[in-house]
Scaffold this active site. Structure first.
Site: not given
Lengths: 147, 179
Positions: A106, A37
């Site tokens: 994350c 990402c």
């Protein structure tokens, strides 16, 4: 996608944003990124003589979950020994922040950053000890340079 | 539960699987297929055939959007060739790249706080050039005959391209904010 309240709280009011001196021997820096990402996260720890983490700072360019994960990580790191800090797992972070499955990476990034900061600090400490222990590696070099 | 793999966009549009696609050909092929599958041309058919045409039209549109975007086109090629199993299975970004990205993002954050349009433009120009260079490089790495030898370099270039993309997304958000 809905963020949990805890994510929003950390995102709007992140704890411990900032930078520690990377060249300070008592500071360990972890710089990690998510290839999928394009997020980038820097997490730093300052370790006292007693081996306890005195301070932790982060800077993250990424989504709300990445910011919240690193913010939470710095809060948890303060006051821990290096070994205790190394036991923080991404699953703890994901659970605390109620991250949905698509945002688990994350918390993985935050765990990576913690481990990488600890490793960096230990590497610097070993290098320093080696330098202090193995007497004079610098001397002959300087002698050669003078020739 | 893993989602079923989407159909390969190159086969779906009947195009040769290369990175350096001719955009005019891609657009023409999409127009042809979309027109042939348009619901207006199938309204007289049985419900089952109508549903099939609609499903195919959706797939064709998705494949077109995927191939139009260099990042997603590279991903489709890598998956097709078995070099990447999924997005995110790429190698970790190199420390030099991360350090560089961190510096650039910090400079961008400073420009945003200062509402400094000149710096914003300079940073953007640099990143646009970098993006174009990476797209060129991906073309070289992915389209040459012995491309397998460059699989690793192609994956790294793709990761870097995603970072430039993220940077430019952020630039657009800041521009909206300053306007």
């Amino acid at each position: 996608m809905a963020y949990s309240e805890k994510v929003i709280e950390h995102y709007e009011n992140p704890k411990n944003v900032g930078t520690l001196d990377q060249d300070d021997p008592s500071v360990g820096t972890g710089l990690v990124g998510a290839p999928a990402c394009g997020d980038v996260m820097r997490l730093q720890i300052k370790v006292g003589e007693d081996g306890v983490i005195e301070d932790a700072r982060f800077k993250t360019f990424g989504c709300g979950s990445a910011i919240a994960s690193s913010s939470l990580a710095t809060e948890w790191l303060k006051g821990k020994s290096l070994d205790e800090a190394g036991e923080i797992k991404n699953s703890h972070i994901a659970e605390e922040l109620s991250l949905p499955p698509v945002k688990i990476h994350c918390s993985v990034l935050a765990e990576d950053a913690i481990k990488s900061a600890i490793e960096d600090f230990r590497r610097k400490r070993e290098a320093r000890r080696a330098l202090q222990g193995d007497a004079p590696p610098a001397e002959p070099e300087r002698a050669e340079a003078r020739v | 539960m893993p989602e079923p793999a989407p159909p390969d966009p190159f086969s779906l549009l009947g195009l040769e699987p290369v990175f350096r696609l001719d955009e005019a050909v891609l657009e023409a092929r999409h127009r042809e297929l979309a027109a042939a599958l348009h619901p207006d041309r199938h309204h007289a058919e049985a419900p089952r055939a109508r549903r099939q045409a609609l499903g195919a039209a959706i797939e064709v549109n998705a494949a077109f959007r995927q191939l139009r975007d260099p990042v997603r086109r590279a991903e489709a090629l890598l998956v097709r060739r078995g070099w990447a199993v999924a997005a995110g299975s790429e190698p970790r970004p190199a420390p030099e790249l991360l350090m560089d990205v961190m510096e650039q993002r910090e400079a961008l954050a400073v420009a945003r706080r200062a509402r400094d349009r000149a710096s914003l433009e300079r940073l953007t120009r640099g990143m646009v050039e970098r993006e174009a260079a990476l797209v060129d490089r991906l073309g070289e790495l992915l389209d040459e005959p012995a491309a397998e030898a460059h699989a690793d370099a192609a994956l790294r270039a793709l990761v870097e391209l995603r970072y430039t993309r993220r940077f430019l997304d952020e630039v657009r958000a800041i521009e909206d904010e300053l306007d």
